[in-house]
Motif scaffolding. Structure first.
Motif, PDB file in Angstrom:
ATOM      1  N   THR A  67       0.807  -1.221   0.000  1.00 26.78           N
ATOM      2  CA  THR A  67       0.000   0.000   0.000  1.00 26.78           C
ATOM      3  C   THR A  67       0.841   1.272   0.000  1.00 26.78           C
ATOM      4  O   THR A  67       0.342   2.343  -0.330  1.00 26.78           O
ATOM      5  N   TRP A  69       3.770   1.939  -1.718  1.00 26.54           N
ATOM      6  CA  TRP A  69       4.494   2.306  -2.921  1.00 26.54           C
ATOM      7  C   TRP A  69       3.732   1.920  -4.186  1.00 26.54           C
ATOM      8  O   TRP A  69       2.903   1.014  -4.157  1.00 26.54           O
ATOM      9  N   LYS A  70       4.070   2.597  -5.269  1.00 27.03           N
ATOM     10  CA  LYS A  70       3.522   2.272  -6.573  1.00 27.03           C
ATOM     11  C   LYS A  70       4.647   2.343  -7.597  1.00 27.03           C
ATOM     12  O   LYS A  70       5.732   2.887  -7.324  1.00 27.03           O
ATOM     13  N   LYS A  71       4.394   1.793  -8.763  1.00 26.03           N
ATOM     14  CA  LYS A  71       5.394   1.838  -9.819  1.00 26.03           C
ATOM     15  C   LYS A  71       5.798   3.279 -10.109  1.00 26.03           C
ATOM     16  O   LYS A  71       4.953   4.175 -10.172  1.00 26.03           O
TER      17      LYS A  71
END
Length: 331
Positions: A67, A69-71
Protein backbone atom coordinates in the motif's frame (compact mmCIF):
# COMPACT_ATOMS: atom_id res chain seq x y z
CA UNK A 1 7.97 -3.19 -18.60
CA UNK A 2 9.02 -6.76 -19.37
CA UNK A 3 11.65 -7.96 -16.92
CA UNK A 4 14.55 -10.21 -17.82
CA UNK A 5 14.81 -13.51 -15.98
CA UNK A 6 18.38 -13.04 -14.73
CA UNK A 7 20.58 -10.23 -13.44
CA UNK A 8 24.18 -9.39 -12.55
CA UNK A 9 25.11 -9.25 -8.88
CA UNK A 10 28.03 -9.37 -6.43
CA UNK A 11 27.79 -12.16 -3.84
CA UNK A 12 29.91 -12.31 -0.68
CA UNK A 13 30.94 -15.95 -0.38
CA UNK A 14 33.03 -15.81 2.82
CA UNK A 15 35.15 -13.66 5.11
CA UNK A 16 38.59 -15.28 5.04
CA UNK A 17 40.14 -14.01 1.79
CA UNK A 18 39.07 -10.39 1.64
CA UNK A 19 38.02 -9.15 -1.80
CA UNK A 20 38.74 -12.59 -3.27
CA UNK A 21 35.53 -13.72 -1.56
CA UNK A 22 33.49 -11.44 -3.86
CA UNK A 23 31.89 -13.29 -6.75
CA UNK A 24 30.43 -11.37 -9.71
CA UNK A 25 27.81 -13.69 -11.12
CA UNK A 26 24.44 -14.11 -12.83
CA UNK A 27 21.38 -14.97 -10.79
CA UNK A 28 17.59 -14.98 -10.95
CA UNK A 29 15.55 -11.86 -10.31
CA UNK A 30 13.57 -12.47 -7.09
CA UNK A 31 9.77 -12.33 -7.12
CA UNK A 32 7.94 -9.72 -5.08
CA UNK A 33 5.32 -11.91 -3.35
CA UNK A 34 2.39 -10.19 -1.65
CA UNK A 35 4.27 -7.60 0.38
CA UNK A 36 7.47 -7.13 -1.59
CA UNK A 37 8.68 -4.20 -3.66
CA UNK A 38 10.97 -4.72 -6.62
CA UNK A 39 13.41 -1.95 -7.43
CA UNK A 40 16.22 -1.30 -9.81
CA UNK A 41 19.28 0.59 -8.65
CA UNK A 42 20.07 3.75 -10.74
CA UNK A 43 27.13 -7.06 12.26
CA UNK A 44 26.55 -10.38 10.87
CA UNK A 45 26.76 -11.97 7.47
CA UNK A 46 24.47 -14.79 6.41
CA UNK A 47 26.77 -16.22 3.74
CA UNK A 48 26.60 -16.40 0.82
CA UNK A 49 24.80 -13.09 0.43
CA UNK A 50 24.49 -10.20 -2.01
CA UNK A 51 26.42 -7.36 -0.36
CA UNK A 52 25.66 -3.67 -0.13
CA UNK A 53 23.36 -1.78 2.24
CA UNK A 54 23.04 1.60 0.52
CA UNK A 55 20.99 1.95 -2.63
CA UNK A 56 18.46 4.07 -4.47
CA UNK A 57 16.27 3.40 -7.46
CA UNK A 58 12.84 3.21 -9.01
CA UNK A 59 10.00 0.91 -7.99
CA UNK A 60 9.12 -1.19 -11.03
CA UNK A 61 6.79 -3.78 -9.50
CA UNK A 62 4.87 -4.17 -6.23
CA UNK A 63 3.16 -7.07 -4.47
CA UNK A 64 -0.63 -7.14 -4.48
CA UNK A 65 -0.85 -6.21 -0.78
CA UNK A 66 1.65 -3.32 -0.90
CA UNK A 67 0.00 0.00 0.00
CA UNK A 68 2.93 2.34 0.56
CA UNK A 69 4.49 2.31 -2.92
CA UNK A 70 3.52 2.27 -6.57
CA UNK A 71 5.39 1.84 -9.82
CA UNK A 72 7.60 4.80 -10.60
CA UNK A 73 8.25 5.84 -6.99
CA UNK A 74 11.82 6.88 -6.17
CA UNK A 75 13.15 5.17 -3.06
CA UNK A 76 16.22 4.42 -0.97
CA UNK A 77 16.99 1.44 1.25
CA UNK A 78 16.97 1.40 5.06
CA UNK A 79 20.16 -0.08 6.55
CA UNK A 80 18.44 -1.64 9.60
CA UNK A 81 15.06 -2.80 8.27
CA UNK A 82 13.86 -3.75 11.75
CA UNK A 83 14.49 -0.26 13.12
CA UNK A 84 11.32 1.50 12.09
CA UNK A 85 10.95 3.98 14.96
CA UNK A 86 11.93 4.67 18.54
CA UNK A 87 15.15 3.58 20.25
CA UNK A 88 17.43 0.75 19.20
CA UNK A 89 16.68 -2.56 20.94
CA UNK A 90 18.46 -5.91 21.16
CA UNK A 91 15.73 -7.48 19.05
CA UNK A 92 16.32 -4.91 16.30
CA UNK A 93 20.05 -5.53 16.39
CA UNK A 94 19.49 -9.28 16.10
CA UNK A 95 17.23 -8.71 13.11
CA UNK A 96 20.25 -7.76 11.01
CA UNK A 97 20.84 -5.44 8.08
CA UNK A 98 20.40 -5.25 4.33
CA UNK A 99 23.56 -6.60 2.77
CA UNK A 100 24.41 -8.56 5.92
CA UNK A 101 21.40 -10.65 6.88
CA UNK A 102 19.31 -9.95 3.78
CA UNK A 103 20.43 -9.71 0.14
CA UNK A 104 21.62 -6.18 -0.48
CA UNK A 105 22.13 -3.64 -3.22
CA UNK A 106 25.08 -4.98 -5.22
CA UNK A 107 22.70 -6.28 -7.88
CA UNK A 108 20.57 -4.92 -10.68
CA UNK A 109 17.23 -5.74 -9.06
CA UNK A 110 16.30 -6.14 -5.41
CA UNK A 111 13.10 -7.08 -3.58
CA UNK A 112 12.47 -5.58 -0.14
CA UNK A 113 9.46 -5.32 2.13
CA UNK A 114 7.65 -2.03 1.73
CA UNK A 115 8.75 -0.71 5.15
CA UNK A 116 12.39 -1.32 4.25
CA UNK A 117 12.30 1.59 1.81
CA UNK A 118 12.21 5.37 2.25
CA UNK A 119 11.03 8.00 -0.22
CA UNK A 120 13.94 9.78 -1.94
CA UNK A 121 14.13 13.57 -1.58
CA UNK A 122 12.95 15.31 -4.75
CA UNK A 123 16.19 17.24 -5.28
CA UNK A 124 18.43 14.14 -5.32
CA UNK A 125 19.56 11.91 -8.15
CA UNK A 126 19.67 8.15 -7.66
CA UNK A 127 23.45 8.27 -7.27
CA UNK A 128 23.11 10.93 -4.55
CA UNK A 129 20.32 8.98 -2.88
CA UNK A 130 22.49 5.86 -2.80
CA UNK A 131 24.91 7.63 -0.45
CA UNK A 132 22.45 8.21 2.40
CA UNK A 133 21.42 4.90 3.99
CA UNK A 134 24.55 4.52 6.12
CA UNK A 135 26.65 7.68 6.44
CA UNK A 136 23.83 10.16 5.93
CA UNK A 137 21.49 8.62 8.46
CA UNK A 138 24.31 8.10 10.97
CA UNK A 139 25.16 11.81 10.82
CA UNK A 140 21.50 12.77 11.18
CA UNK A 141 21.03 10.48 14.20
CA UNK A 142 24.17 11.88 15.83
CA UNK A 143 22.92 15.46 15.56
CA UNK A 144 19.17 15.04 15.96
CA UNK A 145 18.56 11.64 17.56
CA UNK A 146 19.13 12.32 21.26
CA UNK A 147 19.32 16.09 21.63
CA UNK A 148 18.63 18.02 18.46
CA UNK A 149 21.05 20.64 17.21
CA UNK A 150 19.59 24.12 17.46
CA UNK A 151 20.64 27.51 16.09
CA UNK A 152 23.76 28.80 17.79
CA UNK A 153 25.03 25.38 18.89
CA UNK A 154 28.64 24.42 18.20
CA UNK A 155 29.49 21.19 16.41
CA UNK A 156 32.92 19.56 15.95
CA UNK A 157 33.41 17.06 13.13
CA UNK A 158 36.55 15.05 12.51
CA UNK A 159 38.01 14.44 9.06
CA UNK A 160 36.30 14.53 5.68
CA UNK A 161 34.73 11.08 5.51
CA UNK A 162 31.14 10.47 4.51
CA UNK A 163 29.62 10.87 7.99
CA UNK A 164 31.58 14.04 8.70
CA UNK A 165 30.62 15.73 5.42
CA UNK A 166 26.94 14.95 5.95
CA UNK A 167 27.21 16.19 9.56
CA UNK A 168 28.59 19.52 8.38
CA UNK A 169 25.66 20.00 6.00
CA UNK A 170 23.03 18.92 8.54
CA UNK A 171 24.53 21.07 11.31
CA UNK A 172 24.71 24.17 9.13
CA UNK A 173 21.11 23.61 7.99
CA UNK A 174 20.17 23.62 11.68
CA UNK A 175 21.87 26.96 12.28
CA UNK A 176 24.94 25.63 14.10
CA UNK A 177 28.55 26.78 14.04
CA UNK A 178 30.89 24.07 12.76
CA UNK A 179 34.58 23.39 13.34
CA UNK A 180 36.17 20.66 11.22
CA UNK A 181 39.52 18.91 11.33
CA UNK A 182 41.52 17.57 8.42
CA UNK A 183 45.11 16.59 7.67
CA UNK A 184 44.92 17.76 4.06
CA UNK A 185 45.08 21.40 3.00
CA UNK A 186 43.58 20.31 -0.32
CA UNK A 187 40.29 19.70 1.54
CA UNK A 188 40.07 23.29 2.85
CA UNK A 189 38.17 24.58 -0.18
CA UNK A 190 35.57 21.81 0.10
CA UNK A 191 35.07 22.43 3.82
CA UNK A 192 34.71 26.16 3.27
CA UNK A 193 32.22 25.58 0.47
CA UNK A 194 30.10 23.47 2.83
CA UNK A 195 30.05 26.36 5.32
CA UNK A 196 32.60 25.28 7.94
CA UNK A 197 33.40 28.21 10.24
CA UNK A 198 36.87 27.11 11.38
CA UNK A 199 39.29 24.47 10.06
CA UNK A 200 42.09 22.82 12.04
CA UNK A 201 44.90 20.77 10.50
CA UNK A 202 45.25 17.99 13.05
CA UNK A 203 48.55 16.77 11.59
CA UNK A 204 50.12 20.13 12.46
CA UNK A 205 48.28 20.88 15.71
CA UNK A 206 48.97 18.17 18.29
CA UNK A 207 46.49 19.66 20.77
CA UNK A 208 43.69 20.28 18.30
CA UNK A 209 40.92 19.44 20.77
CA UNK A 210 41.89 22.38 22.95
CA UNK A 211 42.41 24.58 19.90
CA UNK A 212 38.91 23.73 18.73
CA UNK A 213 37.40 24.53 22.13
CA UNK A 214 39.08 27.95 22.04
CA UNK A 215 36.90 28.88 19.07
CA UNK A 216 33.70 28.47 21.11
CA UNK A 217 32.16 31.30 23.16
CA UNK A 218 34.00 31.70 26.48
CA UNK A 219 35.96 28.57 25.51
CA UNK A 220 33.04 26.60 26.89
CA UNK A 221 33.23 23.79 24.36
CA UNK A 222 31.01 21.98 21.87
CA UNK A 223 27.40 20.93 22.15
CA UNK A 224 27.99 18.02 19.75
CA UNK A 225 31.14 16.18 18.72
CA UNK A 226 31.16 13.35 16.18
CA UNK A 227 34.13 11.15 17.08
CA UNK A 228 35.14 8.91 14.18
CA UNK A 229 38.64 7.93 15.26
CA UNK A 230 38.39 6.29 18.66
CA UNK A 231 41.76 5.62 20.26
CA UNK A 232 43.60 8.72 19.08
CA UNK A 233 40.71 11.17 18.72
CA UNK A 234 38.63 10.55 21.84
CA UNK A 235 41.12 12.29 24.18
CA UNK A 236 40.81 15.40 22.00
CA UNK A 237 37.02 15.12 22.03
CA UNK A 238 37.09 15.01 25.83
CA UNK A 239 39.09 18.27 25.90
CA UNK A 240 36.71 19.94 23.49
CA UNK A 241 33.29 18.89 24.79
CA UNK A 242 31.02 21.29 26.67
CA UNK A 243 29.49 20.39 30.04
CA UNK A 244 26.23 18.57 29.20
CA UNK A 245 27.51 18.11 25.63
CA UNK A 246 27.30 14.90 23.63
CA UNK A 247 30.22 12.96 22.15
CA UNK A 248 28.77 10.54 19.61
CA UNK A 249 31.22 7.69 19.08
CA UNK A 250 30.81 6.60 15.47
CA UNK A 251 34.08 5.05 14.35
CA UNK A 252 37.27 3.44 15.59
CA UNK A 253 39.58 4.27 12.69
CA UNK A 254 42.58 4.63 14.99
CA UNK A 255 41.79 1.69 17.29
CA UNK A 256 39.83 0.98 20.46
CA UNK A 257 42.38 0.85 23.30
CA UNK A 258 42.15 4.42 24.54
CA UNK A 259 44.61 5.01 27.38
CA UNK A 260 44.22 8.77 27.63
CA UNK A 261 40.44 8.91 27.87
CA UNK A 262 38.01 6.76 29.81
CA UNK A 263 34.44 6.53 30.97
CA UNK A 264 35.52 8.57 33.99
CA UNK A 265 35.89 11.53 31.66
CA UNK A 266 32.14 11.47 31.07
CA UNK A 267 31.68 12.05 34.81
CA UNK A 268 34.43 14.65 35.18
CA UNK A 269 33.17 16.63 32.17
CA UNK A 270 29.47 16.00 32.88
CA UNK A 271 29.06 14.97 29.26
CA UNK A 272 27.43 12.08 27.42
CA UNK A 273 29.32 9.42 25.48
CA UNK A 274 26.86 7.99 22.98
CA UNK A 275 27.25 5.07 20.61
CA UNK A 276 24.83 4.71 17.70
CA UNK A 277 24.06 2.13 15.04
CA UNK A 278 22.82 4.08 11.98
CA UNK A 279 19.20 5.11 12.73
CA UNK A 280 15.49 4.40 12.30
CA UNK A 281 13.12 4.68 9.38
CA UNK A 282 11.36 7.63 11.05
CA UNK A 283 14.70 9.42 11.36
CA UNK A 284 15.47 8.74 7.71
CA UNK A 285 12.12 10.25 6.72
CA UNK A 286 12.99 13.34 8.80
CA UNK A 287 16.42 13.50 7.18
CA UNK A 288 14.93 13.31 3.67
CA UNK A 289 12.51 16.12 4.51
CA UNK A 290 15.40 18.29 5.71
CA UNK A 291 17.45 17.50 2.60
CA UNK A 292 14.49 18.47 0.43
CA UNK A 293 13.72 21.66 2.37
CA UNK A 294 17.33 22.86 2.45
CA UNK A 295 18.31 21.55 -1.01
CA UNK A 296 21.26 19.67 0.43
CA UNK A 297 23.37 17.85 -2.15
CA UNK A 298 25.58 14.95 -0.96
CA UNK A 299 29.27 15.20 -1.77
CA UNK A 300 30.14 12.45 -4.26
CA UNK A 301 33.58 11.52 -5.49
CA UNK A 302 34.31 12.63 -9.03
CA UNK A 303 34.74 9.01 -10.12
CA UNK A 304 31.65 6.82 -10.56
CA UNK A 305 32.18 3.06 -10.91
CA UNK A 306 30.17 0.57 -12.95
CA UNK A 307 28.64 -2.50 -11.36
CA UNK A 308 31.31 -4.79 -12.78
CA UNK A 309 33.96 -2.43 -11.33
CA UNK A 310 32.69 -2.75 -7.76
CA UNK A 311 35.82 -4.46 -6.44
CA UNK A 312 37.94 -1.75 -8.05
CA UNK A 313 35.77 0.84 -6.33
CA UNK A 314 36.29 -0.80 -2.94
CA UNK A 315 40.05 -0.85 -3.46
CA UNK A 316 39.96 2.80 -4.59
CA UNK A 317 38.16 3.73 -1.38
CA UNK A 318 40.46 1.62 0.80
CA UNK A 319 43.45 3.44 -0.72
CA UNK A 320 41.80 6.74 0.33
CA UNK A 321 41.88 8.16 -3.17
CA UNK A 322 38.34 9.50 -2.84
CA UNK A 323 36.70 12.69 -1.62
CA UNK A 324 33.10 12.25 -0.57
CA UNK A 325 31.03 9.14 -1.19
CA UNK A 326 32.07 6.51 -3.71
CA UNK A 327 29.06 5.30 -5.70
CA UNK A 328 28.28 2.53 -8.16
CA UNK A 329 26.03 3.15 -11.16
CA UNK A 330 23.96 0.06 -11.97
CA UNK A 331 22.29 -0.28 -15.38
Amino acid sequence: MALPSTQKKWVIMGQEKGYDELNFTDGPIPTVGDYGVLGTYIFHLHLPIVGGSDGAGEVIEVGRKVTKWKKGDRVTTLFNPGHQSGPMTRAIMRNGSIGGSFDGTWQQYGVYEENWLVRLASNLSYLEGASLSDCGLTAWNALYGLKAVKPGDWVLVQGTGGVSLFAIQFAKAGGAKVVATTSSTSKYELLQRLGVDHIINYSEDKDWGLTARNFTPNEEGFDHILDVGGQETLPHSVKAIKPEGIVTVIGILTGVETKNASILDALLNTCTFRGIHIGSRDQMDEMMAAIDANKIQPVLDKRVFKLEELREGLEYMEARKHTGKVVIEIP
